[in-house]
Scaffold this active site. Structure first.
Site, PDB file in Angstrom:
ATOM      1  N   THR A 127      12.996 -57.911  16.607  1.00  0.00           N
ATOM      2  CA  THR A 127      12.564 -58.101  17.995  1.00  0.00           C
ATOM      3  C   THR A 127      11.055 -57.929  18.090  1.00  0.00           C
ATOM      4  OG1 THR A 127      14.688 -57.304  18.756  1.00  0.00           O
ATOM      5  CG2 THR A 127      12.898 -57.319  20.372  1.00  0.00           C
ATOM      6  N   CYS A 185      -8.725 -46.079   1.731  1.00  0.00           N
ATOM      7  CA  CYS A 185      -7.537 -46.155   0.891  1.00  0.00           C
ATOM      8  C   CYS A 185      -7.731 -45.404  -0.409  1.00  0.00           C
ATOM      9  CB  CYS A 185      -7.206 -47.608   0.579  1.00  0.00           C
ATOM     10  SG  CYS A 185      -7.216 -48.620   2.055  1.00  0.00           S
ATOM     11  N   GLY A 209      -1.931 -56.355   8.346  1.00  0.00           N
ATOM     12  CA  GLY A 209      -2.516 -57.030   7.193  1.00  0.00           C
ATOM     13  C   GLY A 209      -1.657 -56.888   5.945  1.00  0.00           C
ATOM     14  N   THR A 210      -1.119 -55.710   5.736  1.00  0.00           N
ATOM     15  CA  THR A 210      -0.319 -55.463   4.532  1.00  0.00           C
ATOM     16  C   THR A 210       0.907 -56.370   4.500  1.00  0.00           C
ATOM     17  OG1 THR A 210      -1.079 -53.174   4.483  1.00  0.00           O
ATOM     18  CG2 THR A 210       0.919 -53.682   3.240  1.00  0.00           C
ATOM     19  N   ASN A 227     -13.622 -54.982   1.986  1.00  0.00           N
ATOM     20  CA  ASN A 227     -13.568 -53.845   2.908  1.00  0.00           C
ATOM     21  C   ASN A 227     -14.479 -52.689   2.511  1.00  0.00           C
ATOM     22  OD1 ASN A 227     -11.283 -54.196   0.978  1.00  0.00           O
ATOM     23  ND2 ASN A 227     -10.939 -52.037   1.422  1.00  0.00           N
ATOM     24  N   GLN A 229     -10.948 -58.088   7.193  1.00  0.00           N
ATOM     25  CA  GLN A 229     -12.278 -57.572   7.539  1.00  0.00           C
ATOM     26  C   GLN A 229     -13.169 -58.639   8.174  1.00  0.00           C
ATOM     27  OE1 GLN A 229     -13.467 -54.457   7.406  1.00  0.00           O
ATOM     28  NE2 GLN A 229     -11.646 -53.578   6.470  1.00  0.00           N
ATOM     29  N   SER A 250      -5.459 -58.581  10.903  1.00  0.00           N
ATOM     30  CA  SER A 250      -4.836 -57.347  11.376  1.00  0.00           C
ATOM     31  C   SER A 250      -5.441 -56.907  12.702  1.00  0.00           C
ATOM     32  CB  SER A 250      -5.037 -56.252  10.318  1.00  0.00           C
ATOM     33  OG  SER A 250      -4.607 -55.008  10.826  1.00  0.00           O
ATOM     34  N   GLY A 251      -4.602 -56.371  13.579  1.00  0.00           N
ATOM     35  CA  GLY A 251      -5.070 -55.962  14.906  1.00  0.00           C
ATOM     36  C   GLY A 251      -6.032 -54.794  14.912  1.00  0.00           C
ATOM     37  N   HIS A 252      -5.709 -53.748  14.139  1.00  0.00           N
ATOM     38  CA  HIS A 252      -6.455 -52.497  14.322  1.00  0.00           C
ATOM     39  C   HIS A 252      -7.868 -52.530  13.748  1.00  0.00           C
ATOM     40  CE1 HIS A 252      -6.089 -50.330  10.352  1.00  0.00           C
ATOM     41  NE2 HIS A 252      -5.141 -51.215  10.173  1.00  0.00           N
TER      42      HIS A 252
HETATM   43  C1  LIG Z   1      -7.099 -52.836   6.426  1.00  0.00           C
HETATM   44  C2  LIG Z   1      -6.951 -53.948   5.446  1.00  0.00           C
HETATM   45  C3  LIG Z   1      -5.675 -54.434   5.080  1.00  0.00           C
HETATM   46  C4  LIG Z   1      -4.413 -53.804   5.578  1.00  0.00           C
HETATM   47  O1  LIG Z   1      -4.167 -54.079   6.937  1.00  0.00           O
HETATM   48  P1  LIG Z   1      -3.133 -53.142   7.734  1.00  0.00           P
HETATM   49  O2  LIG Z   1      -3.031 -53.802   9.072  1.00  0.00           O
HETATM   50  O3  LIG Z   1      -3.753 -51.781   7.790  1.00  0.00           O
HETATM   51  O4  LIG Z   1      -1.850 -53.178   6.978  1.00  0.00           O
HETATM   52  C5  LIG Z   1      -5.619 -55.482   4.189  1.00  0.00           C
HETATM   53  N1  LIG Z   1      -6.723 -56.047   3.689  1.00  0.00           N
HETATM   54  C6  LIG Z   1      -7.962 -55.624   4.022  1.00  0.00           C
HETATM   55  C7  LIG Z   1      -9.155 -56.306   3.445  1.00  0.00           C
HETATM   56  C8  LIG Z   1      -8.113 -54.551   4.893  1.00  0.00           C
HETATM   57  O5  LIG Z   1      -9.339 -54.122   5.206  1.00  0.00           O
END
Ligand SMILES: *Cc1c(COP(=O)(O)O)cnc(C)c1O
Length: 377
Positions: free
Chosen positions: A237, A325, A71-72, A151, A179, A199-201
């Site tokens: 890659t 955060c 996401g970042t 978030n 989110q 974002s995946g996680h």
């Molecule tokens: C977690 C989050 C991010 C960052 O994503 P990462 O994959 O951890 O870099 C950005 N924006 C929001 C709203 C998030 O909750």
């Protein structure tokens, strides 16, 4: 001790199906997707199937998806990739006061370089005001970046209205949907979204993989220089297992969306009800109506959240004060400040974010633990 995990907005457990899907790409299909022999082509096929699954979740074309490290990076690519298109510094971004640091700190960097940024206020529910958005638009506005859902307090923004305004004024509309993805139905075409970060996680895939959707008519400059991967827009890659995992997580999210949403809502509303009935001087932050299904954010008057979290940890409970955060720093959360939360509540804020593995019994255990701690302070 049994771990009860209530911090799904910070990160999620990787799904078993996702791990299984990724597994062959470590030791069998380990080719470089750019290689022309069969082993490379198999890795390429895995990546492209994943791209289709990501696109499918948000209803875009697979050629509009770029894989990133998360996401970042997606957020950075959008803000810097639009502002750096040419040397003209007479450019203006509109965002909100409650964005994730990946947006806010990138905006700060751009301001230091001479670009202008407007940070929209939010009301007590954490929602922007459409009139203020309209009034903030100038001839120099090139980008509106407003998060889909917050978030910390889970508030969902009026994305369709923002999309229509941006579209009418020919301003690019980006949304940080990290989110929201997998927790709300998202159709980028219907909502007139030009760019979207995910974002995946946060959805059952590993950390360090994400994606950026960019409408095929929108130009942007790449953040990372190097090889020709991702159509010259993201060199390096490919993280093949990560991409495959993200694709699988998106496919599962799409297939299970309604079940997932109703399950989380039931748990969350049960938790709200229990707290309301059993813990006086507690206050739910954020909108009840426009809210992520799995998000709860409650402030307890006169309670210190850091102490509370340590007590909960002793009982195997993982939760968060405001957001992951901002914990570790003693600064009050910028989101809770923006919604105007009273001082006596500010320090006692607990974010509990539910996931598919949580049960009603977990919630009972959590509420009992809260009561015990709060009665003893
Ligand atoms: C977690 C989050 C991010 C960052 O994503 P990462 O994959 O951890 O870099 C950005 N924006 C929001 C709203 C998030 O909750």
């Amino acid at each position: 001790m049994k771990i009860r995990y209530f911090d799904n907005a910070a990160t999620t457990k990787v799904r078993k199906e996702v791990v299984n899907k990724m597994f062959p790409y470590f030791m069998q299909e380990y080719g470089n997707p750019s290689s022309l022999y069969k082993l490379g082509r198999k890795a390429r096929a895995g990546v492209e199937e994943a791209r289709r699954n990501v696109a499918n979740l948000i209803n875009c074309d697979k050629n509009e998806i770029y894989f990133t490290s998360g996401g970042t990076e997606s957020d950075n690519t959008v803000l810097k990739g639009i502002m750096n298109l040419d040397k003209n510094k007479e450019k203006h971004i509109i965002t909100s006061k409650i964005e994730h640091p990946a947006i806010l700190n990138t905006c700060k960097t751009l301001e230091e370089k001479g670009y202008k940024v407007t940070y929209l206020n939010v009301d007590k529910d954490g929602i922007i005001n459409i009139e203020e958005l309209n009034n903030s638009i100038t001839d120099e506005t090139v980008l509106i970046s407003i998060m889909f859902a917050n978030n910390e307090i889970g508030s969902i923004q009026p994305i369709q209205q923002i999309g229509e305004i941006a579209n009418k004024k020919r301003i690019i509309f980006h949304t940080d949907a990290v989110q929201a993805c997998g927790n709300i139905d998202i159709d980028v075409k219907k909502l007139k979204i030009d760019m979207l970060s995910l974002s995946g996680h946060k959805i059952g895939a590993p950390k360090g993989i994400g994606a950026l959707y960019v409408n095929k008519n929108v130009e942007f400059k790449n953040l990372i220089d190097g090889g020709h991967q991702e159509k010259n827009k993201r060199a390096g890659t490919e993280n093949v297992p990560g991409m495959v995992g993200l694709g699988e997580a998106c496919k599962i999210a799409k297939d299970n969306m309604q079940n997932h949403i109703s399950k989380l809502k039931v748990l969350r509303d049960y938790y709200f009800e229990q707290v309301k009935n059993k813990i006086p001087d507690s206050k739910i932050n954020g909108s009840l109506q426009y809210r992520l299904p799995g998000n709860s954010n409650i402030s307890f008057k006169g309670v210190n959240a850091e102490e509370l979290l340590m007590k909960l940890d002793e009982r195997g409970i993982c939760a968060s004060a405001g957001s992951a955060c901002s914990s570790g720093s003693s600064m009050p959360s910028h989101v809770l400040t923006a919604i105007g939360l009273e001082k006596e509540y500010l320090e006692g804020t607990l974010r509990v974010t539910f996931g598919d593995d949580n049960t009603k019994e977990d919630v009972d255990y959590l509420v009992e633990s809260l009561i015990e701690f709060i009665q003893n302070t």
